[in-house]
Design an enzyme around this catalytic site. Structure first.
Site, short mmCIF file in Angstrom:
data_model
loop_
_atom_site.label_atom_id
_atom_site.label_comp_id
_atom_site.label_asym_id
_atom_site.label_seq_id
_atom_site.Cartn_x
_atom_site.Cartn_y
_atom_site.Cartn_z
N GLU A 1 0.39 -0.75 0.10
CA GLU A 1 -0.19 -0.12 -0.16
C GLU A 1 0.55 1.06 0.03
O GLU A 1 0.81 2.18 -0.89
CB GLU A 1 -0.97 -0.17 1.15
CG GLU A 1 -1.83 -1.44 1.07
CD GLU A 1 -3.12 -1.48 2.96
OE1 GLU A 1 -3.02 -0.35 3.04
OE2 GLU A 1 -3.64 -2.45 2.68
N SER B 1 -8.55 -0.42 8.04
CA SER B 1 -9.77 -0.63 6.68
C SER B 1 -9.56 -2.11 7.28
O SER B 1 -9.04 -3.12 7.51
CB SER B 1 -8.37 -1.20 5.42
OG SER B 1 -9.86 -1.59 4.55
N ASP C 1 -9.20 -0.18 1.18
CA ASP C 1 -7.21 0.74 1.21
C ASP C 1 -6.79 1.66 1.42
O ASP C 1 -5.78 1.69 2.24
CB ASP C 1 -6.05 -0.80 1.08
CG ASP C 1 -6.95 -2.09 0.85
OD1 ASP C 1 -7.33 -2.48 2.76
OD2 ASP C 1 -6.43 -3.04 0.38
N GLU D 1 -8.96 -1.06 -3.35
CA GLU D 1 -9.10 -2.65 -2.68
C GLU D 1 -7.45 -2.94 -2.89
O GLU D 1 -7.39 -3.27 -3.84
CB GLU D 1 -10.19 -3.03 -2.79
CG GLU D 1 -9.49 -4.81 -1.57
CD GLU D 1 -10.20 -4.20 -0.28
OE1 GLU D 1 -10.69 -2.77 0.00
OE2 GLU D 1 -9.01 -4.73 0.51
#
Lengths: 127, 127
Positions: free
Chosen positions: A11, A31, A40, A53
């Site tokens: 991420e 999340s 996310d 996501e």
């Protein structure tokens, strides 16, 4: 590195990529652990907003649950954002949840499907 | 309860309030600890997007740094959101950073200023 740390790193990698491409972006706190649908990442500029996501756990394929996809769509509709699923094989691909066929694929995305149906990062930001 | 936990609880209280009012909302991960500007909350519906910095630490006044305000404005411009500062005294008030006068107030918001210059939650969501 455990799966959660790997996910967080993936991420963060995307956060850097989006800022470098002049999109503001941040990771959501908790999340997956709040009672509300929550992607996310959230990404935006003056024109577009993206709810993403992120899936990087599998090597051969990335598995998504119906709940994850439903919540991504639900959040995106309510917030007013484009829903995207980011999967990483050798590189990142971005898939529209509408392009994933539940019955056909059982929400398991292979590298081949990601390449065929997904956008590259550059394609996504110039979409 | 320590200051950080109090802050997290206050942010969660707002998250519930926004979802109840039909806005999607979530808390940012690592707000204040990433190298990018990042608000505490992001809120949105199909029409509006709000970036919110949440301040609840003081009893008599809420202190804001120039850096916090600059980063809130910077993020909001880039993401395409309205910047708001949420302060809680007996109830929540929402201030536009442009309405806070640095030289006059030194970014210290008293309950009186919050009432005079701020919007209530209902005013904010119907703004």
């Amino acid at each position: 590195m455990n799966t959660k740390a790997k996910g967080t790193n993936a991420e963060r990698e995307l956060v850097h990529m989006f800022w470098k491409a002049n999109f503001a972006c941040f990771r959501a706190a908790g999340s997956g652990s709040t009672k509300y649908p929550c992607p996310d990442l959230i990404v935006g500029n003056n024109i577009r907003k993206l709810a993403i996501e992120v899936k990087i756990s599998g090597k051969e394929y990335q598995h998504l649950t119906k709940k994850e996809i439903d919540e991504l769509k639900q959040f995106s509709t309510m917030f007013g954002a484009e829903p995207w699923i980011a999967v990483k094989f050798d590189e990142w691909f971005f898939l529209n949840p509408e392009d994933i066929n539940e019955t056909e694929l059982n929400y398991s995305i292979t590298g081949e499907i990601a390449q065929r149906k997904g956008l590259s990062f550059n394609d996504l930001i110039n979409f």
